[in-house]
Design an enzyme around this catalytic site. Structure first.
Site, mmCIF file in Angstrom:
data_model
loop_
_atom_site.group_PDB
_atom_site.id
_atom_site.type_symbol
_atom_site.label_atom_id
_atom_site.label_comp_id
_atom_site.label_asym_id
_atom_site.label_seq_id
_atom_site.Cartn_x
_atom_site.Cartn_y
_atom_site.Cartn_z
ATOM 1 N N TYR A 205 0.824 -1.221 0.000
ATOM 2 C CA TYR A 205 0.000 0.000 0.000
ATOM 3 C C TYR A 205 0.853 1.263 0.000
ATOM 4 C CZ TYR A 205 -4.480 -2.262 0.086
ATOM 5 O OH TYR A 205 -5.588 -2.986 -0.293
ATOM 6 N N ARG B 49 1.977 1.817 -3.528
ATOM 7 C CA ARG B 49 0.877 2.330 -4.371
ATOM 8 C C ARG B 49 0.574 3.771 -4.021
ATOM 9 N NH1 ARG B 49 -4.012 -1.563 -3.629
ATOM 10 N NH2 ARG B 49 -5.045 -0.049 -5.009
ATOM 11 N N HIS C 229 -14.853 2.418 -2.311
ATOM 12 C CA HIS C 229 -13.840 1.506 -1.767
ATOM 13 C C HIS C 229 -12.795 2.222 -0.922
ATOM 14 C CE1 HIS C 229 -14.955 -1.447 -5.221
ATOM 15 N NE2 HIS C 229 -15.795 -1.504 -4.207
HETATM 16 C C1 BV8 Z 1 -18.471 -7.275 0.078
HETATM 17 C C2 BV8 Z 1 -9.968 -1.335 -2.512
HETATM 18 C C3 BV8 Z 1 -19.850 -8.370 1.518
HETATM 19 C C4 BV8 Z 1 -8.731 -2.062 -2.077
HETATM 20 C C5 BV8 Z 1 -11.269 -2.947 -3.826
HETATM 21 C C6 BV8 Z 1 -21.863 -10.130 -4.885
HETATM 22 C C7 BV8 Z 1 -22.335 -9.165 -3.996
HETATM 23 C C8 BV8 Z 1 -21.503 -8.681 -2.995
HETATM 24 C C9 BV8 Z 1 -20.179 -9.136 -2.883
HETATM 25 C C10 BV8 Z 1 -19.707 -10.088 -3.764
HETATM 26 C C11 BV8 Z 1 -20.550 -10.578 -4.753
HETATM 27 N N1 BV8 Z 1 -19.823 -11.490 -5.468
HETATM 28 C C12 BV8 Z 1 -18.588 -11.579 -4.943
HETATM 29 C C13 BV8 Z 1 -18.486 -10.759 -3.905
HETATM 30 C C14 BV8 Z 1 -17.287 -10.601 -3.099
HETATM 31 C C15 BV8 Z 1 -16.344 -9.518 -3.616
HETATM 32 C C16 BV8 Z 1 -16.223 -9.483 -5.104
HETATM 33 O O1 BV8 Z 1 -16.873 -8.687 -5.772
HETATM 34 N N2 BV8 Z 1 -15.385 -10.339 -5.643
HETATM 35 C C17 BV8 Z 1 -15.175 -10.352 -7.065
HETATM 36 C C18 BV8 Z 1 -13.694 -10.405 -7.365
HETATM 37 C C19 BV8 Z 1 -15.934 -11.516 -7.637
HETATM 38 N N3 BV8 Z 1 -16.795 -8.234 -3.132
HETATM 39 C C20 BV8 Z 1 -16.380 -7.844 -1.921
HETATM 40 O O2 BV8 Z 1 -15.702 -8.532 -1.177
HETATM 41 C C21 BV8 Z 1 -16.849 -6.481 -1.447
HETATM 42 N N4 BV8 Z 1 -17.360 -6.608 -0.126
HETATM 43 O O3 BV8 Z 1 -19.165 -7.662 -0.796
HETATM 44 O O4 BV8 Z 1 -18.739 -7.511 1.367
HETATM 45 C C22 BV8 Z 1 -20.122 -8.544 2.901
HETATM 46 C C23 BV8 Z 1 -21.386 -8.975 3.217
HETATM 47 C C24 BV8 Z 1 -21.666 -9.180 4.514
HETATM 48 C C25 BV8 Z 1 -20.710 -8.949 5.490
HETATM 49 C C26 BV8 Z 1 -19.449 -8.505 5.151
HETATM 50 C C27 BV8 Z 1 -19.143 -8.305 3.845
HETATM 51 C C28 BV8 Z 1 -15.690 -5.505 -1.342
HETATM 52 C C29 BV8 Z 1 -15.102 -5.248 -2.697
HETATM 53 C C30 BV8 Z 1 -14.096 -4.098 -2.619
HETATM 54 C C31 BV8 Z 1 -12.688 -4.632 -2.723
HETATM 55 N N5 BV8 Z 1 -11.725 -3.521 -2.739
HETATM 56 N N6 BV8 Z 1 -10.445 -1.870 -3.795
HETATM 57 C C32 BV8 Z 1 -7.545 -1.695 -2.915
HETATM 58 O O5 BV8 Z 1 -7.698 -0.958 -3.919
HETATM 59 O O6 BV8 Z 1 -6.446 -2.142 -2.548
HETATM 60 S S1 BV8 Z 1 -11.757 -3.523 -5.329
HETATM 61 C C33 BV8 Z 1 -10.616 -3.064 -6.483
HETATM 62 O O7 BV8 Z 1 -10.784 -3.949 -7.550
HETATM 63 C C34 BV8 Z 1 -10.812 -1.716 -7.077
HETATM 64 O O8 BV8 Z 1 -11.224 -0.771 -6.144
HETATM 65 C C35 BV8 Z 1 -11.836 -1.943 -8.121
HETATM 66 O O9 BV8 Z 1 -13.106 -1.763 -7.614
HETATM 67 C C36 BV8 Z 1 -11.682 -3.403 -8.410
HETATM 68 C C37 BV8 Z 1 -11.137 -3.597 -9.791
HETATM 69 O O10 BV8 Z 1 -12.061 -3.099 -10.621
HETATM 70 P P1 BV8 Z 1 -11.673 -1.925 -11.659
HETATM 71 O O11 BV8 Z 1 -11.600 -0.640 -10.968
HETATM 72 O O12 BV8 Z 1 -12.631 -2.087 -12.766
HETATM 73 O O13 BV8 Z 1 -10.218 -2.217 -12.133
HETATM 74 P P2 BV8 Z 1 -9.790 -3.406 -13.050
HETATM 75 O O14 BV8 Z 1 -8.330 -3.441 -13.009
HETATM 76 O O15 BV8 Z 1 -10.563 -4.601 -12.701
HETATM 77 O O16 BV8 Z 1 -10.281 -2.968 -14.505
HETATM 78 C C38 BV8 Z 1 -9.784 -1.810 -15.088
HETATM 79 C C39 BV8 Z 1 -10.684 -1.540 -16.281
HETATM 80 O O17 BV8 Z 1 -10.212 -0.354 -16.918
HETATM 81 C C40 BV8 Z 1 -10.621 -2.643 -17.328
HETATM 82 O O18 BV8 Z 1 -11.931 -2.861 -17.844
HETATM 83 C C41 BV8 Z 1 -9.718 -2.048 -18.415
HETATM 84 O O19 BV8 Z 1 -10.078 -2.486 -19.719
HETATM 85 C C42 BV8 Z 1 -10.021 -0.588 -18.294
HETATM 86 N N7 BV8 Z 1 -8.935 0.310 -18.697
HETATM 87 C C43 BV8 Z 1 -7.602 0.152 -18.491
HETATM 88 N N8 BV8 Z 1 -6.948 1.243 -18.971
HETATM 89 C C44 BV8 Z 1 -7.887 2.087 -19.468
HETATM 90 C C45 BV8 Z 1 -9.152 1.503 -19.290
HETATM 91 N N9 BV8 Z 1 -10.300 2.101 -19.679
HETATM 92 C C46 BV8 Z 1 -10.200 3.319 -20.269
HETATM 93 N N10 BV8 Z 1 -9.010 3.944 -20.469
HETATM 94 C C47 BV8 Z 1 -7.847 3.362 -20.092
HETATM 95 N N11 BV8 Z 1 -6.676 3.991 -20.318
#
Ligand code: BV8
Ligand code: ZN
Length: 258
Positions: free
Chosen positions: A71, A74, A123
């Site tokens: 962290y 980053r 987040h």
């Molecule tokens: C929770 C902070 C529940 C930390 C992050 C259904 C409902 C609820 C939860 C879940 C569910 N299914 C699964 C879950 C669990 C989980 C989840 O979603 N897992 C996934 C992987 C399946 N969710 C959780 O755990 C969440 N909490 O649900 O709690 C609960 C219930 C009861 C009691 C207790 C708890 C918490 C999720 C938050 C995690 N923390 N970030 C840190 O940053 O270190 S998430 C982190 O990853 C980011 O913040 C971001 O949100 C995520 C990645 O997503 P993106 O931002 O889209 O980034 P990514 O790299 O994936 O994609 C980049 C995009 O940009 C790409 O599409 C690319 O093509 C594009 N791109 C790249 N360059 C460019 C571009 N576009 C335009 N121009 C460019 N130049």
């Protein structure tokens, strides 16, 4: 076949004509500022780790020093980065759209540094810190950045951690409530640089669409949200967003002469 210029003009006309716009951003909007997206945040020496492991209570408990250093590295990258032209375009859009709500998954402060005044961070914030045990807020002190282990809380001896939402942790209630409400009432949602794989944040575009909003997506490639999108503009947001803003200004100028 509609060309991208026509798509962009249609998107601009939509954004200029409506009252309420929600912008939903993911890591892609910060990529051109040199801030790795979540997928590629693990470049180089971090590449052998899984971000979902590092960004979790389990990962922190297993190796607090490793997570702390990830962290701090980053955070340093973000502090040395500058908002890109995509961030600046979104800040300019806030000034011309009557009701503008910016919801971000990102933990950086580049939207604020570009000039957006009201940003909902679903987040959390990488530049803020709190105790993992009792939740007490902390600021970094001299030496914390170079330390191999996170500081210890002076109240409960728990480890200090970044005030971000880890996997398995609840999203901040107030921000989620406001973001959900904005998604339900908006006329258009502009989704920028989001892969749409992390929930519950990734549900927001579907919420907006269910309530009748048009969805415009800006991404380098198709994402999990593309099938929801009425208009998908493929390209780097740092190029697409300024062009979209210019097209919005042109639409405004045209309607001023009607
Ligand atoms: C929770 C902070 C529940 C930390 C992050 C259904 C409902 C609820 C939860 C879940 C569910 N299914 C699964 C879950 C669990 C989980 C989840 O979603 N897992 C996934 C992987 C399946 N969710 C959780 O755990 C969440 N909490 O649900 O709690 C609960 C219930 C009861 C009691 C207790 C708890 C918490 C999720 C938050 C995690 N923390 N970030 C840190 O940053 O270190 S998430 C982190 O990853 C980011 O913040 C971001 O949100 C995520 C990645 O997503 P993106 O931002 O889209 O980034 P990514 O790299 O994936 O994609 C980049 C995009 O940009 C790409 O599409 C690319 O093509 C594009 N791109 C790249 N360059 C460019 C571009 N576009 C335009 N121009 C460019 N130049
Ligand atoms: Zn504590």
């Amino acid at each position: 076949m509609i060309n991208q210029h026509e798509l962009l003009t249609t998107a601009a006309r939509l954004l200029v004509d409506v009252h309420c716009v929600v912008v939903f951003t993911g890591a892609g909007v910060s990529a051109e500022s040199g801030v790795g997206t979540f997928r590629d945040a693990l470049t180089g020496l971090w590449s052998r780790f899984d971000p979902q492991q590092l960004a979790s209570q389990e990962g922190f408990a297993a190796d607090p020093g490793l997570v702390w250093r990830w962290y701090i590295e980053r955070l340093t990258t973000i502090e040395n980065a500058r908002p890109n032209r995509g961030h600046e375009a979104l800040a300019a859009m806030e000034k011309i759209i009557p009701e503008f709500v910016l919801v971000t998954q990102n933990v950086d402060d580049l939207h604020e540094r570009a000039g957006n005044r009201h940003v909902l961070h679903l987040h959390g914030h990488i530049g803020r810190f709190r105790c993992n045990g009792c939740g007490a807020a902390y600021s970094l002190r001299a030496g914390d950045r170079e330390a191999l282990m996170p500081p210890c809380c002076t109240i409960c001896t728990g480890y200090v951690r970044p005030a971000v939402v880890w996997f398995g942790e609840m999203l901040p209630e107030q921000e989620l409530f406001e973001a959900w409400g904005a998604a339900e009432r908006c006329d258009v949602m502009l989704v920028v640089g989001a892969s749409g794989v992390v929930y519950p944040a990734a549900q927001l575009p579907a919420v907006a669409q269910r309530h009748g909003a048009c969805i415009i997506e800006v991404n380098l490639e198709e994402s999990a949200l593309s099938e929801l999108a009425d208009i998908t503009l493929i390209g780097p947001s740092g190029e697409i967003l300024p062009r979209l803003l210019d097209a919005m200004y042109a639409c405004e100028a045209k309607s001023a002469f009607r």
